[in-house]
Write a protein that holds these residues in place. Structure first.
Motif, PDB file in Angstrom:
ATOM      1  N   PHE A 198     -20.899  48.418  64.105  1.00  0.00           N
ATOM      2  CA  PHE A 198     -20.286  49.656  63.619  1.00  0.00           C
ATOM      3  C   PHE A 198     -21.376  50.467  62.929  1.00  0.00           C
ATOM      4  O   PHE A 198     -22.132  49.928  62.111  1.00  0.00           O
ATOM      5  CB  PHE A 198     -19.171  49.293  62.633  1.00  0.00           C
ATOM      6  CG  PHE A 198     -18.680  50.436  61.783  1.00  0.00           C
ATOM      7  CD1 PHE A 198     -17.968  51.491  62.349  1.00  0.00           C
ATOM      8  CD2 PHE A 198     -18.904  50.456  60.405  1.00  0.00           C
ATOM      9  CE1 PHE A 198     -17.509  52.548  61.557  1.00  0.00           C
ATOM     10  CE2 PHE A 198     -18.452  51.502  59.608  1.00  0.00           C
ATOM     11  CZ  PHE A 198     -17.746  52.548  60.193  1.00  0.00           C
ATOM     12  N   VAL A 199     -21.480  51.752  63.261  1.00  0.00           N
ATOM     13  CA  VAL A 199     -22.461  52.626  62.619  1.00  0.00           C
ATOM     14  C   VAL A 199     -21.716  53.603  61.713  1.00  0.00           C
ATOM     15  O   VAL A 199     -21.067  54.547  62.186  1.00  0.00           O
ATOM     16  CB  VAL A 199     -23.304  53.389  63.660  1.00  0.00           C
ATOM     17  CG1 VAL A 199     -24.215  54.399  62.978  1.00  0.00           C
ATOM     18  CG2 VAL A 199     -24.127  52.401  64.492  1.00  0.00           C
ATOM     19  N   ALA A 200     -21.811  53.354  60.406  1.00  0.00           N
ATOM     20  CA  ALA A 200     -21.125  54.207  59.434  1.00  0.00           C
ATOM     21  C   ALA A 200     -21.896  55.509  59.255  1.00  0.00           C
ATOM     22  O   ALA A 200     -23.126  55.515  59.192  1.00  0.00           O
ATOM     23  CB  ALA A 200     -21.019  53.490  58.098  1.00  0.00           C
ATOM     24  N   THR A 201     -21.162  56.625  59.164  1.00  0.00           N
ATOM     25  CA  THR A 201     -21.803  57.921  58.948  1.00  0.00           C
ATOM     26  C   THR A 201     -21.225  58.641  57.733  1.00  0.00           C
ATOM     27  O   THR A 201     -21.575  59.789  57.472  1.00  0.00           O
ATOM     28  CB  THR A 201     -21.654  58.828  60.189  1.00  0.00           C
ATOM     29  OG1 THR A 201     -20.260  59.079  60.402  1.00  0.00           O
ATOM     30  CG2 THR A 201     -22.257  58.173  61.423  1.00  0.00           C
ATOM     31  N   GLY A 202     -20.356  57.957  56.993  1.00  0.00           N
ATOM     32  CA  GLY A 202     -19.754  58.561  55.812  1.00  0.00           C
ATOM     33  C   GLY A 202     -19.735  57.572  54.675  1.00  0.00           C
ATOM     34  O   GLY A 202     -19.970  56.364  54.875  1.00  0.00           O
ATOM     35  N   GLN A 203     -19.437  58.074  53.489  1.00  0.00           N
ATOM     36  CA  GLN A 203     -19.565  57.235  52.306  1.00  0.00           C
ATOM     37  C   GLN A 203     -18.638  56.014  52.355  1.00  0.00           C
ATOM     38  O   GLN A 203     -19.036  54.912  51.967  1.00  0.00           O
ATOM     39  CB  GLN A 203     -19.346  58.047  51.028  1.00  0.00           C
ATOM     40  CG  GLN A 203     -17.977  58.664  50.836  1.00  0.00           C
ATOM     41  CD  GLN A 203     -17.844  60.004  51.550  1.00  0.00           C
ATOM     42  OE1 GLN A 203     -18.644  60.355  52.416  1.00  0.00           O
ATOM     43  NE2 GLN A 203     -16.818  60.766  51.195  1.00  0.00           N
ATOM     44  N   THR A 204     -17.430  56.189  52.873  1.00  0.00           N
ATOM     45  CA  THR A 204     -16.504  55.066  52.887  1.00  0.00           C
ATOM     46  C   THR A 204     -16.975  53.975  53.849  1.00  0.00           C
ATOM     47  O   THR A 204     -16.982  52.784  53.518  1.00  0.00           O
ATOM     48  CB  THR A 204     -15.089  55.540  53.259  1.00  0.00           C
ATOM     49  OG1 THR A 204     -14.702  56.565  52.331  1.00  0.00           O
ATOM     50  CG2 THR A 204     -14.092  54.404  53.192  1.00  0.00           C
ATOM     51  N   GLY A 205     -17.416  54.406  55.032  1.00  0.00           N
ATOM     52  CA  GLY A 205     -17.930  53.448  56.003  1.00  0.00           C
ATOM     53  C   GLY A 205     -19.124  52.682  55.463  1.00  0.00           C
ATOM     54  O   GLY A 205     -19.276  51.479  55.717  1.00  0.00           O
ATOM     55  N   ILE A 206     -19.957  53.370  54.703  1.00  0.00           N
ATOM     56  CA  ILE A 206     -21.127  52.701  54.112  1.00  0.00           C
ATOM     57  C   ILE A 206     -20.683  51.687  53.063  1.00  0.00           C
ATOM     58  O   ILE A 206     -21.191  50.568  52.997  1.00  0.00           O
ATOM     59  CB  ILE A 206     -22.093  53.737  53.503  1.00  0.00           C
ATOM     60  CG1 ILE A 206     -22.661  54.633  54.604  1.00  0.00           C
ATOM     61  CG2 ILE A 206     -23.227  53.047  52.738  1.00  0.00           C
ATOM     62  CD1 ILE A 206     -23.435  55.836  54.095  1.00  0.00           C
ATOM     63  N   MET A 207     -19.697  52.057  52.240  1.00  0.00           N
ATOM     64  CA  MET A 207     -19.205  51.124  51.213  1.00  0.00           C
ATOM     65  C   MET A 207     -18.580  49.892  51.857  1.00  0.00           C
ATOM     66  O   MET A 207     -18.693  48.782  51.344  1.00  0.00           O
ATOM     67  CB  MET A 207     -18.174  51.812  50.317  1.00  0.00           C
ATOM     68  CG  MET A 207     -18.771  52.867  49.397  1.00  0.00           C
ATOM     69  SD  MET A 207     -17.456  53.559  48.353  1.00  0.00           S
ATOM     70  CE  MET A 207     -18.264  55.032  47.711  1.00  0.00           C
ATOM     71  N   ILE A 208     -17.921  50.103  53.000  1.00  0.00           N
ATOM     72  CA  ILE A 208     -17.285  48.974  53.684  1.00  0.00           C
ATOM     73  C   ILE A 208     -18.320  48.068  54.328  1.00  0.00           C
ATOM     74  O   ILE A 208     -18.281  46.843  54.182  1.00  0.00           O
ATOM     75  CB  ILE A 208     -16.297  49.478  54.772  1.00  0.00           C
ATOM     76  CG1 ILE A 208     -15.088  50.142  54.114  1.00  0.00           C
ATOM     77  CG2 ILE A 208     -15.864  48.349  55.700  1.00  0.00           C
ATOM     78  CD1 ILE A 208     -14.165  50.829  55.102  1.00  0.00           C
ATOM     79  N   SER A 209     -19.256  48.677  55.060  1.00  0.00           N
ATOM     80  CA  SER A 209     -20.159  47.860  55.881  1.00  0.00           C
ATOM     81  C   SER A 209     -21.502  47.597  55.208  1.00  0.00           C
ATOM     82  O   SER A 209     -22.284  46.786  55.689  1.00  0.00           O
ATOM     83  CB  SER A 209     -20.388  48.543  57.227  1.00  0.00           C
ATOM     84  OG  SER A 209     -21.104  49.755  57.066  1.00  0.00           O
ATOM     85  N   GLY A 210     -21.794  48.307  54.123  1.00  0.00           N
ATOM     86  CA  GLY A 210     -23.069  48.108  53.453  1.00  0.00           C
ATOM     87  C   GLY A 210     -24.258  48.624  54.232  1.00  0.00           C
ATOM     88  O   GLY A 210     -25.398  48.252  53.966  1.00  0.00           O
ATOM     89  N   ARG A 211     -24.016  49.524  55.199  1.00  0.00           N
ATOM     90  CA  ARG A 211     -25.099  50.118  55.978  1.00  0.00           C
ATOM     91  C   ARG A 211     -24.626  51.471  56.499  1.00  0.00           C
ATOM     92  O   ARG A 211     -23.441  51.732  56.529  1.00  0.00           O
ATOM     93  CB  ARG A 211     -25.483  49.259  57.184  1.00  0.00           C
ATOM     94  CG  ARG A 211     -25.232  47.809  56.997  1.00  0.00           C
ATOM     95  CD  ARG A 211     -25.639  46.956  58.185  1.00  0.00           C
ATOM     96  NE  ARG A 211     -26.964  47.279  58.608  1.00  0.00           N
ATOM     97  CZ  ARG A 211     -27.287  47.585  59.857  1.00  0.00           C
ATOM     98  NH1 ARG A 211     -26.365  47.624  60.787  1.00  0.00           N
ATOM     99  NH2 ARG A 211     -28.526  47.855  60.171  1.00  0.00           N
ATOM    100  N   GLY A 212     -25.590  52.287  56.964  1.00  0.00           N
ATOM    101  CA  GLY A 212     -25.198  53.556  57.565  1.00  0.00           C
ATOM    102  C   GLY A 212     -25.904  54.734  56.939  1.00  0.00           C
ATOM    103  O   GLY A 212     -26.770  54.559  56.072  1.00  0.00           O
ATOM    104  N   VAL A 213     -25.535  55.921  57.378  1.00  0.00           N
ATOM    105  CA  VAL A 213     -26.172  57.137  56.874  1.00  0.00           C
ATOM    106  C   VAL A 213     -25.101  58.126  56.416  1.00  0.00           C
ATOM    107  O   VAL A 213     -24.145  58.395  57.133  1.00  0.00           O
ATOM    108  CB  VAL A 213     -27.057  57.796  57.957  1.00  0.00           C
ATOM    109  CG1 VAL A 213     -28.331  56.995  58.160  1.00  0.00           C
ATOM    110  CG2 VAL A 213     -26.330  57.953  59.288  1.00  0.00           C
ATOM    111  N   PRO A 214     -25.248  58.679  55.199  1.00  0.00           N
ATOM    112  CA  PRO A 214     -24.269  59.641  54.684  1.00  0.00           C
ATOM    113  C   PRO A 214     -24.565  61.012  55.276  1.00  0.00           C
ATOM    114  O   PRO A 214     -25.121  61.880  54.629  1.00  0.00           O
ATOM    115  CB  PRO A 214     -24.534  59.606  53.182  1.00  0.00           C
ATOM    116  CG  PRO A 214     -26.006  59.299  53.080  1.00  0.00           C
ATOM    117  CD  PRO A 214     -26.371  58.470  54.277  1.00  0.00           C
ATOM    118  N   ILE A 215     -24.176  61.210  56.520  1.00  0.00           N
ATOM    119  CA  ILE A 215     -24.721  62.297  57.324  1.00  0.00           C
ATOM    120  C   ILE A 215     -24.362  63.677  56.785  1.00  0.00           C
ATOM    121  O   ILE A 215     -25.145  64.621  56.912  1.00  0.00           O
ATOM    122  CB  ILE A 215     -24.286  62.136  58.805  1.00  0.00           C
ATOM    123  CG1 ILE A 215     -25.254  62.861  59.732  1.00  0.00           C
ATOM    124  CG2 ILE A 215     -22.853  62.558  59.030  1.00  0.00           C
ATOM    125  CD1 ILE A 215     -26.611  62.228  59.846  1.00  0.00           C
TER     126      ILE A 215
END
Lengths: 365, 365
Positions: A198-215
């Motif tokens: 899963f590639v998180a691109t928002g703050q919630t996705g990053i908090m869930i997965s611990g990775r990603g970019v706050p695009i």
């Protein structure tokens, strides 16, 4: 004693710190409506094992399930003394504009005094507040601004590994479940033994997965490049499920949407909509564009960068009765002639299957 | 003594300070190629009365005209002692990534000691350099980072005054003359007595006109809103000529392009291309998309926000002989069935006429 990791650190170390939190308090106090508290609700849904309480004193209910329809028996508490062993407090709301409610500052100071980390996805950064910085330093706690970044990558438009199939959720509007669809399809693929992420691109996705970019918080010139680089760093997987943002027709957020679409260069799109929604969220005099117009716009825009087709449709039927929801899904199957799911009600199997089919197609080219 | 105006000030006061500079030195030293020195070249073209010299010691020529094909007799100088009464130094280059060449820092410190303002459109901000800040403070000079901003406006998608016709330049790629076309059409309308204004969206346009928004440096969530608000602040005019950026198919900059297109909600588009260009500028293995594909993509995307059509085509024939250029313009007229100009060679009359016609159409709706 912990050192004060601050949000300017490399995204990797921020992500690692997030994954170390296992006794989290979610903060929604006074903002428990589903649209505002969407970060908290997603944390309750996807990281419930790491959450010990929700700080929410404005409702008479006792559990997360009653207030947020997620989180089971996780208790609602009125202050931090009720959860003495918590290790972090996460700001659980995502208001338009992204400012910290002033009444919350004393709560955050109290959390820092208790040696808890504070995690925020707001546009207002914690580390721009001198009082919070001082309290963090004095207590060796961390302030983590998930959205803060210094990304400066310019996209180069080069191809990705062809075996890494990129599937991107796009939608008719914002806040209708693109992140959840991405998470559910990714989980479905993983359960079948596929190599996926899963590639998180928002703050919630990053908090869930611990990775990603706050695009949405990247400087405009670097939006495409930031997601392109992140995808490239993950192309060892056979499937990447890339969370979409906004909508290509959204008056405010279309820049973010197109930057993701071109930076991620997806092979396939999952089109998401909410049954019954007629106007842009938060702009009640701006009607949504039709599905046909949007499907065309997404295909035209995506194919400017890389060959891409719509592989399925995800319907959010949260406002409908069970019968009406089933009727909506039947209508959508006929209308779009594509696999259709409501991942909340019926699971993501049809979209998982469509993803496998897409990869077979791409490899046969 | 001047106070040190710094770039965090309101955009209006920055613009006013820019308009007060009348003895400007342009800095291109060692970077005089046309692609890199495009800011200097445009300043020479549109603000030549305010420029006293170009600091460029790497070419054997003596005048701006010889090196940059613009600026007439404005001299090239090797150091600031040759222009003792200069009031500002403008960084004249726009390199990808936007960093300050290290060799230039001593030049900027010298300029500040001479009480000159320093103006920059780079992504690297002057005011993040402690030495420059100290020198500015000691000498009461100003550091002006044209790109620095704190815009946080969220677009609301509301209509503009219908009598304010918005014309936006879009293109096949970046760096092919969209700003110049906007300036020339605006000038043409003004010469006919129309109420019109140029809306700068990049650092060079802002340096020329002393107003505008550095859109590629705005945080992604606020791109659409920033330009929407700026257009609204100027809707007393009957024509706004809004400078385009990038291209809707540009691998790196399409987010900026679509944000402008939706924030400005144009009534008409002028499509710009450079004859003979085959690949994306700076990405020589990424071919440009065809004109037909791009015209369709622009019309589809623009009409998601507001009714819009392509009103004309601006061809840049800089690499062609006079004969070949005329043949290209004839070909374009037949191919697009639209008014066509090369504003450098033939003037902007056909596009000015098309703009007047568009306004008549819009008012008749």
């Amino acid at each position: 004693m912990k050192t004060a990791v601050i949000s300017d650190a490399a995204p990797e170390s921020v992500g690692q710190r997030l994954r170390e939190h296992h006794r989290i308090v979610l903060l929604t106090d006074g903002y428990s409506s589903p649209f505002l508290a969407k970060t908290a609700i997603s944390m309750l849904r996807y990281r419930s094992d790491d959450v010990v309480a929700v700080l929410e004193s404005s409702t008479p209910t006792l559990t997360a399930q009653e207030t947020f329809s997620a989180g089971g028996d996780i208790p609602l508490v009125a202050d931090l003394t009720q959860v003495p062993d918590a290790d972090a407090i996460y700001i659980g709301i995502a208001p338009p504009g992204g400012s910290l409610p002033p009444a919350w500052k004393p709560i955050l100071l109290e959390a820092l005094r208790r040696n808890m980390d504070v995690v925020s996805g707001l546009h207002d950064f914690l580390i721009d507040d001198a009082d919070l910085v001082q309290a963090a330093e004095e207590n060796g706690a961390s302030l983590i601004d998930v959205r803060r970044n210094r990304f400066r990558q310019i996209a180069d438009g080069q191809p990705f590994r062809p075996g890494c199939v990129r599937i991107h959720t796009v939608g008719q509007d914002c806040s209708l479940g693109k992140m959840v669809v991405s998470l559910e399809v990714e989980q479905g693929l993983r359960q079948l033994g596929q190599s996926s992420a899963f590639v998180a691109t928002g703050q919630t996705g990053i908090m869930i997965s611990g990775r990603g970019v706050p695009i949405d918080c990247v400087v405009a010139d670097f939006v495409n490049g930031t997601i392109e680089r992140f995808v490239r760093q993950n192309e060892e997987h056979d499937f990447l499920l890339i969370e979409g943002q906004g909508s290509i027709s959204h008056p405010a957020y279309s820049a973010v949407t197109l930057g993701l679409l071109h930076g991620a260069a997806p092979d396939g799109l999952i089109y998401c909509y909410e049954a019954g929604r007629e106007n842009v969220k938060g702009l009640k005099d701006v009607p949504l564009r039709s599905h046909q117009e949007l499907l065309n716009a997404y295909e035209v825009a995506a194919n400017l960068r890389h060959p891409c087709r719509i592989i399925g449709v995800a319907v959010n039927t949260r406002t409908l009765s069970e019968d009406a929801a089933m009727a909506e899904l039947e209508w959508a199957k006929k209308e779009f002639q594509l696999p259709v799911c409501d991942v909340y009600r019926t699971g993501a199997a049809a979209l998982v299957e469509a993803s496998l089919q897409l990869r077979a197609e791409v490899l046969a080219r």
